[in-house]
Structures are given as C-alpha cells and as structure tokens.
Write an enzyme that holds these catalytic residues in place. Structure first.
Site, mmCIF file in Angstrom:
data_model
loop_
_atom_site.group_PDB
_atom_site.id
_atom_site.type_symbol
_atom_site.label_atom_id
_atom_site.label_comp_id
_atom_site.label_asym_id
_atom_site.label_seq_id
_atom_site.Cartn_x
_atom_site.Cartn_y
_atom_site.Cartn_z
ATOM 1 N N THR A 94 10.241 3.195 82.963
ATOM 2 C CA THR A 94 9.165 4.009 82.398
ATOM 3 C C THR A 94 9.117 5.418 82.987
ATOM 4 O O THR A 94 8.332 6.251 82.560
ATOM 5 C CB THR A 94 7.798 3.282 82.514
ATOM 6 O OG1 THR A 94 6.854 3.954 81.702
ATOM 7 C CG2 THR A 94 7.324 3.242 83.962
ATOM 8 N N GLU B 134 -4.009 16.005 76.301
ATOM 9 C CA GLU B 134 -3.976 14.731 77.027
ATOM 10 C C GLU B 134 -4.513 13.587 76.167
ATOM 11 O O GLU B 134 -4.044 12.456 76.261
ATOM 12 C CB GLU B 134 -4.793 14.864 78.317
ATOM 13 C CG GLU B 134 -4.846 13.627 79.188
ATOM 14 C CD GLU B 134 -3.504 13.253 79.830
ATOM 15 O OE1 GLU B 134 -2.508 13.979 79.653
ATOM 16 O OE2 GLU B 134 -3.462 12.206 80.506
HETATM 17 C C1 DMJ Z 1 5.275 8.801 84.098
HETATM 18 O O1 DMJ Z 1 5.174 8.736 85.462
HETATM 19 C C2 DMJ Z 1 5.640 7.487 83.494
HETATM 20 O O2 DMJ Z 1 6.135 7.696 82.231
HETATM 21 C C3 DMJ Z 1 4.493 6.537 83.424
HETATM 22 O O3 DMJ Z 1 4.806 5.349 82.762
HETATM 23 C C4 DMJ Z 1 3.329 7.158 82.733
HETATM 24 N N1 DMJ Z 1 3.089 8.506 83.043
HETATM 25 C C5 DMJ Z 1 4.038 9.408 83.550
HETATM 26 C C6 DMJ Z 1 4.375 10.567 82.657
HETATM 27 O O4 DMJ Z 1 3.419 10.982 81.804
#
Ligand code: DMJ
EC number: 3.2.1.113
Length: 632
Positions: free
Chosen positions: A612, A501
């Site tokens: 994202t 992480e």
């Molecule tokens: C996702 O839900 C999206 O990519 C977000 O921007 C950040 N984290 C998670 C995945 O790790």
C-alpha cells in the site's frame, strides 16, 4: 623476655611464587597474549580468526547487522528481546563486505550496457549473488535469489520496447520528465534533510515526526525502489550507502506499527527483491522482529502503536485507546509473509494468519467490516465503515494476497469478493450528476463523501475484476472506470487541478470539498495509482492524459525552490504550501506516474504486487521448477 619476631605471613601462590615473582610472571604472560593477538592481523587470511576474536566495532557496518539478525555474538544493537524462532542464517560475511565495498568504489551498475533494462537486472543479480555467496557451508543461506529471479516472467525493468520502436516518442519524454521530478525531490531532500524522515522544503530543513519511534531516514527507505526503477543509479547508491552505514535500529520510541510496516519494511523488502543486496533483507527482518511485541494481546490483533522499548498501546484517539484499526492491522499480510519467506521464521506468517482467522470468524454487519476492533475482546467497537481512511488498505491486501499467492490463497479471494459485494450493496451511489462514488457508512446512515484515500479503489477494483465470477467481471471493470472518473472530477473541479482531501455529494454540489479543512492536497498518490491500473487494464489514452494533468499541476503548484510541497487549498491558484515533502510522494506518487508512462512489462503485474506504499513485492510463482518451499 625476648619476643620472637612473628614472621609476616605471605601466602604462597599455588605454584609457590612470591609477590614480585608473580608480578614478573604476569607481565610476561600479558606480553605473550598481546603478541599472539597482534599476529592475527599479520596472517595472510586471518579474517575468519578475526571474526572469532574481534569485538563488533572492528566490523563493517553492514556486517554488524548481519550478525545482529543471525543472533551472532557480534551483535551490537541489542534492542530487541531474543528471537524465540529460528535465527536467520548469515551469509558469507567476508565476501559480502569486500565485494560491497568494491562495488561502492566502482559505482553500481555503471552504464556499460546501452539500454539498462534486462542487463541492469542481470548486473543486479550478480551484484546480489556476490553478497549472498553460498560457499560458506557453516553459514547456510535459506533464500535462493538466483532461483527467485529466474522465476520472474519478465525482466524487472522490462524490455523498453517503446524505446527501440520510437526513441524520441512523447511518452518517453513524459517519463523522463517524471524522472527529473524524482531526481529533484531526492536531491532537495539530500541537500537539506539527509537522514531525517522528511524534507521541509520551505524552511529547508528536515523533520523527524512522531510516527516512526525514533527510526530515521523514512524518505530514503521509501525512495529506494523508485530510484532503482528510474535507473537513478548514483542516487540509489547514496540511499543504499545510508542504509548500510546509518540506518540504526537501536531506537526506543513509540511507532505506528502500520507506518513502519508499509514504509520501512515494505521499502527494504522491495529493495532486496530488486537487487539481492543482503543489507536490505537483514534490516527488514531485524526491524520486523521489533514489531512483534505489538501482537501480544488476548486476540493476537496487534495494537496500533508499538513501543520499541516496553509495552504497546492503541491510538489514544481510536475509541479512547481501546481499538485497533482495520486498515492498520489488516495491512500487514503481504510484508509479513515475505518476512517469513526471507527469514525462514514462521512467526511473521503466524501473526497475520491469526488476524485473518479472527476476521473470518467475527460477525460482520451486512457483510461489512467496521473500522474499529477491540484487540482484547475481538469485537467491533463501532459501526463506521469506509473504503477510505481507516478501512482502505485492508480490502487492498485481500485481493493482493490472492494475487501474491499466485492465486492459491482462496480464503483471501473469497473475503475480498464478499466484502466488495457488501460495499456495492450498501455504500455505492450515483450522484444526480451521474458520478459514481463510495460513501461512508455509520450504522446504516450514509455520509455522502469520498476521501482522497478512497480513490485507490478504482485501481483495486480494476485489479480484481479479472478473477471475479464471470457475470461480475464486466461490471467491476466498469465500476473501476466510473470511480476513477469521479476521482478525476474532484481534480478537474479545482483551480489547481489537484484534488482535495475529501469531497462531497450533497446540496447540489458534487465532487468538491465543502470546507477549507478538507481542501488540502498533501501530494497523495491514490488518484494516479488508479490511473496506472486502469491504463494497464484498458490502454485507454485518457488515463495518460489525466496523469499528465497531474504532472503539470504538481510542477505549477507544488514545486518549490527546495523540493515539492503539499498545498493547503486546491481551490486557490495562489498556493499556500504546507512545507512538507511527504515520503509517499517519492515512494508512490512519482512511481505510479512513471509506471503510467511505461510499458506494461516494467514491474509487470504478472510478477509483482504493490504494497500500500507502492513497494513491489513478488508474486509466488511456485509452479516453476526449482521452487523451494515458499510460504506466500
Ligand atoms: C500512504 O502512506 C499509503 O498509501 C497508505 O495506505 C495510505 N496513505 C498514504 C498516502 O496517501
């Protein structure tokens, strides 16, 4: 004395009827009404009349939602306040319902075409257009799906040139393997957790979590476009049917504005743009409306938590509940512009344009954007800057806003390159061992660590390199490659070949976690996301090699009997599973892996930007003939 009998006073009706007569008359009248009403069902084409008279329960589930968005009296779920902006027009309801049912009966996009691909997109187009038939003059439709599709530069699923050239190629087999993983993840979810937000593969049950305010089916909505992309047609149909019949918006809990936006809204928008199926558009808009109260703050910067029933608040842990988070309020732009595009309702675009305005004006320490902002005063609440958690997708959405606008949103472009310049100057480092990394900044002091989340930045910098100033382009290409290499090192230096992480660069250790609490891997996508972008930019085979290492490791350490699970320690080769198949594993990790082993014209970057959560949203090709007043 003779008493005269006083007559009992029986008031006469206006028509002079006495009680028994009145009763008989009413009986006759009600019989007549029942007869007329029943006759509606026997008329040959009574659907329009039925629509006028019948209660909502008699409609198809999909149609109820259409009615909800249109502000139609049939609305069943009255959870949100009336929308002050123009209502979204409803499509031809009769056509949509009967054809949708017919499609379900037949099975969508049956393999009548040998290759799928272009034909699949065409089939989807006609399927979508059937649901959108514009013949109902009284219910105009404002989004022309045909015109939109004709503006795409490439067929959505590409031409599969590699399949015709090399039908038995290794890359095809690798792609097939990833598809099988998706199928397994989906089937496991379906078997043990259908309708819940996530699957718990060890306990073989579902989990709702607390991020979605009572909304369900996050895995389903996050998976729709991946299933479509991989041509898992039966599974896509199952997912779509669930959305039509079971995805209800009449919930009243507290939800993360950000998570609902990137997963649910993003997933629904993509599903609509890929298929033209009205149900996705309508539900996306309706859900978008439910998010609007979060913006009721003095600055218009939304709070992080939206209460679907009453007031909103910031996260309790975000500066004692007084701050909004950069990555959260900064990652709405792409979806909200598309909500406006698909609804004609300007309110969505106005909300994100206002956020942009606030951010543009505010002073930035050394040109950097801190992670916490007060939605009340519009001031930064702390000087913590990160390209990982809390900051990450804000930067991503700047460059993607530029790209999604077909390179017309110059403000977003300028903000992106200015921010990147500041990051380069103040956060970028090279370790003694030669690894490039982006540190975190706390009021001038650096934490020499990178989170897994920050590993998306290799892909982002690659994506933005081409539009940088001439003298910076090569530099950014190289920087993207170096950061991606560092993130690969964080995987390569673990026993499982999966990354932790967070990983540090201090005390002689490089690209490794320093404590157990940072050693977990929860099926995150950011590293393979960067491999995908770097592959598309360079075609260097190393990225496919690295991607395949991840596939192998996922199979070995994360696959369980009933789905995929995160692991608690990437440095232990005896996996300790966390019992969670995250929705982003299906939305992002498997999608980016699949794209890494696909041709460049599959969801071409000329046509699509990924939000994202890896949901593809189309670029606004406004130069094409027939473009009708888009907002993006
Ligand atoms: C996702 O839900 C999206 O990519 C977000 O921007 C950040 N984290 C998670 C995945 O790790």
């Amino acid at each position: 004395m003779l008493m005269r009998k006083v007559p009992v006073f029986v008031p006469a009706s206006p028509w002079g009827l006495r009680l028994p007569q009145k009763f008989l008359f009413l009986l006759f009248l009600s019989g007549l009404v029942t007869l007329c009403f029943g006759a509606l069902f026997l008329l040959p084409n009574s659907s329009r009349l039925k629509r006028l008279f019948l209660a909502p329960r008699t409609q198809q589930p999909g149609l109820e939602v259409v009615a909800e968005v249109a502000g139609h009296p049939l609305a069943r779920e009255q959870e949100s306040p009336p929308n002050p902006a123009p209502a979204v027009p409803a499509p031809g309801e009769d056509d949509a319902s009967s054809q949708a049912n017919a499609r379900r009966r037949k099975g969508w996009l049956r393999r009548t075409h040998p290759t799928g691909t272009r034909e699949m997109a065409t089939a989807a187009r006609s399927s979508g257009s059937a649901a959108l038939r514009p013949q109902e003059p009284s219910i105009p439709f404002s989004f022309d799906f045909h015109a939109f599709q004709s503006r795409l530069r490439h067929p959505v699923l590409g031409t599969r040139a590699d399949e015709s050239k090399e039908p038995q190629s290794l890359v095809r087999a690798q792609r097939e393997k990833i598809k099988e993983m998706m199928q397994f993840a989906w089937q496991s979810y379906k078997r043990y957790a259908m309708g819940k937000n996530e699957l718990r593969p060890l306990t073989k049950d579902g989990y709702e979590g607390s991020m979605f305010g009572g909304l369900s089916g996050a895995t389903i909505i996050d998976s729709l476009d991946t299933l479509y992309l991989m041509e898992l047609q039966d599974e896509f149909q199952e997912a779509k049917a669930w959305v039509e019949e079971n995805f209800h918006l009449n919930v009243s809990g507290e939800a993360s504005l950000f998570e609902v936006n990137i997963r649910y809204i993003g997933g629904l928008l993509s599903a609509f743009y890929l298929t033209g199926e009205e149900v996705f558009r309508i539900k996306a808009i309706k859900l978008g409306e439910k998010l609007l109260p979060a913006f009721n703050t003095p600055t218009g910067i939304p709070k992080g938590v939206v209460n679907f029933k009453s007031s909103n608040r910031s996260w309790g842990w975000a500066m004692a509940g007084s701050s909004s988070i950069l990555a959260e309020f900064g990652s709405l732009h792409l979806e909200f512009l598309h909500l406006t595009e698909l609804s004609g309702n300007q309110v969505f675009a106005e909300k994100v344009r206002n956020i942009r305005k606030v951010l543009r004006k505010i002073d930035k320490p050394f040109g950097l954007y801190p992670n916490f902002l007060s939605p009340v005063s519009g001031n930064w609440m702390q000087h913590h800057v990160s390209v990982g958690g809390l900051g990450d997708s804000f930067y991503e959405y700047l460059i993607k806003s530029w790209l999604m606008s077909a390179k017309t949103d110059v403000e977003a472009k300028d903000m992106y390159y200015e921010a990147l310049e500041a990051i380069e100057t103040h956060l970028l480092n090279v370790s003694p061992g030669g690894l490039t990394y982006i540190a975190e900044w706390r009021g001038g002091i650096l934490d020499h660590k990178m989170g897994h989340l920050a590993c998306f930045s290799g892909g982002m910098i690659a994506l933005g390199a081409e539009d940088a100033k001439e003298e910076k382009r090569a530099r950014y290409r190289e920087l993207a490659a170096q950061i991606t290499k560092t993130c690969h090192e964080s995987y390569a230096r673990s026993d499982t070949k999966l990354g932790p992480e967070a990983f540090w660069f201090n005390s002689g250790r490089e690209a490794v976690a320093t404590q157990l609490s940072e050693s977990y891997y929860i099926l995150r996508p950011e590293v393979v996301e960067s491999y995908m972008y770097l592959w598309r930019q360079t075609h260097d085979p190393i990225y496919r090699e690295w991607g395949w290492e991840v596939v192998t490791a996922l199979e070995k350490y994360c696959r369980t009997e009933a789905g995929f699970s995160g692991i608690q320690d990437v440095y232990s080769s005896i996996p300790n599973h966390d019992n969670k198949q995250q929705t982003f594993f299906l939305a992002e990790t498997l999608k980016y892996l699949y794209l890494l082993f696909s041709e460049d014209d599959v969801l071409s970057l000329e046509d699509w930007v990924f939000n994202t959560e890896a949901h593809p949203l189309p670029v606004n090709h406004s130069d094409s003939p027939g473009r009708g007043g888009g907002q993006l």
